[in-house]
Design an enzyme around this catalytic site. Sequence first.
Site, PDB file in Angstrom:
ATOM      1  N   CYS A 136      -1.322   2.606  -5.824  1.00  0.00           N
ATOM      2  CA  CYS A 136      -0.261   3.319  -5.110  1.00  0.00           C
ATOM      3  C   CYS A 136       0.090   4.618  -5.824  1.00  0.00           C
ATOM      4  O   CYS A 136      -0.636   5.598  -5.764  1.00  0.00           O
ATOM      5  CB  CYS A 136       0.942   2.390  -4.935  1.00  0.00           C
ATOM      6  SG  CYS A 136       2.167   2.992  -3.748  1.00  0.00           S
ATOM      7  N   HIS A 155      -1.272  -2.124  -2.341  1.00  0.00           N
ATOM      8  CA  HIS A 155      -0.975  -3.033  -3.459  1.00  0.00           C
ATOM      9  C   HIS A 155      -1.827  -4.300  -3.338  1.00  0.00           C
ATOM     10  O   HIS A 155      -1.374  -5.309  -2.785  1.00  0.00           O
ATOM     11  CB  HIS A 155       0.509  -3.406  -3.461  1.00  0.00           C
ATOM     12  CG  HIS A 155       1.415  -2.298  -3.874  1.00  0.00           C
ATOM     13  ND1 HIS A 155       1.826  -2.115  -5.174  1.00  0.00           N
ATOM     14  CD2 HIS A 155       1.975  -1.285  -3.156  1.00  0.00           C
ATOM     15  CE1 HIS A 155       2.614  -1.047  -5.249  1.00  0.00           C
ATOM     16  NE2 HIS A 155       2.721  -0.530  -4.029  1.00  0.00           N
ATOM     17  N   GLU A 199      -2.510  -6.453  -5.493  1.00  0.00           N
ATOM     18  CA  GLU A 199      -2.003  -7.573  -6.292  1.00  0.00           C
ATOM     19  C   GLU A 199      -1.226  -8.582  -5.468  1.00  0.00           C
ATOM     20  O   GLU A 199      -1.148  -9.763  -5.820  1.00  0.00           O
ATOM     21  CB  GLU A 199      -1.122  -7.062  -7.443  1.00  0.00           C
ATOM     22  CG  GLU A 199       0.189  -6.424  -7.056  1.00  0.00           C
ATOM     23  CD  GLU A 199       0.117  -4.925  -6.825  1.00  0.00           C
ATOM     24  OE1 GLU A 199       1.150  -4.246  -6.955  1.00  0.00           O
ATOM     25  OE2 GLU A 199      -0.978  -4.439  -6.499  1.00  0.00           O
TER      26      GLU A 199
END
Length: 541
Positions: A380, A513, A515
């Site tokens: 990001c 993102h 994750e």
Amino acid sequence: MARYIFVTGGVVSSLGKGLSSASLAYLLQSRGYKVRLRKLDPYLNVDPGTMSPFQHGEVFVTDDGAETDLDLGHYERFTGISAKQSDNITTGRIYSDIIQRERKGGYLGKTVQVIPHVTDRIKEFIKKDVSSEDFIICEIGGTVGDIESLPFLEAIRQFSNDHGKKNTLFIHLTLVPYMRASDEIKTKPTQHSVKELRTIGIQPDIIICRSEQPLPFDQRKKISLFCNVPFENVIETVDVKTIYEAPISFNKEKLDKIVLKYFKLKSKKNVNLNPWKKITNVVLKTKPKVNIGLIGKYVNLKDAYKSLDEALIHGGIDNNVKVNLIRIESDKLKPNEIKEKLKNISGILIPGGFGKRGTEGKIEAIKYARQNKIPFLGICYGMQMAVIEYARNVLKIKKATSSEFSKTGVNVIGLIHEWNRDGKIFKGSKKELGGTMRLGLYEAKLKKNSLIQKIYRSNSINERHRHRYEVNIDYKDKFEDKGLIFSGMSPDHKLPEIIELKNHPWFIGVQFHPEFKSRPLNPHPLFSSFIKAVKIKNAKY
């Protein structure tokens, strides 16, 4: 018909209600039942989207664009079930809805009160969007005794009366401190916490005791006696070395069996703990180690990058290496210190973030990674800093910057006011900060034969976003002419999603993102590939 399990906490916060809820959910799921997890937060913010990570830890984002509590990340990682907007509510959201309804005359002239209007709204949330689930596990944020939590506790008390005690279960998590000076385990805080809960009208059915030491028989019996809970329903949870031991620990204490027995249900199949045992073994016993430099603004608070920390561990599990995170504050990283501070690091990661503070340290670290062929992953904001670094030092646009933190200069990063998702236009705003970013799942098309396409093994991906600023597409050709490839684009080719560098072993920036979608039992391919590249780099030292 759904059964409802309410998880409350006492004595102190951060005892692990989220992990306990997630572990129980996995165990019930493994026994053949369909489970849903929810979080009820007592703070007055509408959501955590505008809160500092120092206040609240990371903001977890769901597929449908909700900015939520980080505990929903635990729920997803342990169960594999994607959370929704309807799985997190706050006092702020509830009051906002009630006030809007009152302004429109929705209460027909009645006096709007905490009881019944606020509690009724909470009960509506608990039941909302429930279909074929067998269990709904609701975690109540905060601690029993907090004034903010009272409406939620009153609501779940009423909910139990409305739906019948046989369909609702109360679990209370408390701290049982070990006094090192006297070598004693003290049960008094638990007794007072349960007394506070019973004053409200809630009798816990199960008490989970968090402690540094195993709970002796006498102390467990004392808690059972004074808290009016069957002895076998007093469960200990001793601090574990890794959170992935939690399902194993709770199964050993028979928590899942006690819950099923309470509801007069039988297990549909045997619990499978082998995946967690395998993961725990890798995390605790793996000897090869790689050093990853995590360079950000909130490194002093571990929860600020919780999903990121876990995703890196998942990548390590997939590559049979232990990930050693070296946390470096970006605003204290000076150009003349870069070489010294990063000399023992085999991989560099720049996480998401907002604002100007720490940007120059991040840009210098990215330059070091690019020039020294160190594997780099920018997420990001990290991708945007990589674009600025390349513009300044390779394209020679010395004033390259972002309109987010500079009113002068050349904006290679700028504010985009609209985003297209599935044919619908979503509008952003610079005035209204909460909930106005590009949030949730968006598609990206991957460039043929690119590194990112090889990593995902797909031509199209869907990943979760949380940002307001985008890379300026006007500079795409100039970047690509100099070797920075835009290997992922939005379907309309207006928004750069992924960058990668030619003539570099592993240099990738992503606007999303990844994750948030990584799981211990299913590591995200981007983190697995990153750790693999780091492992190769480490072997060369």
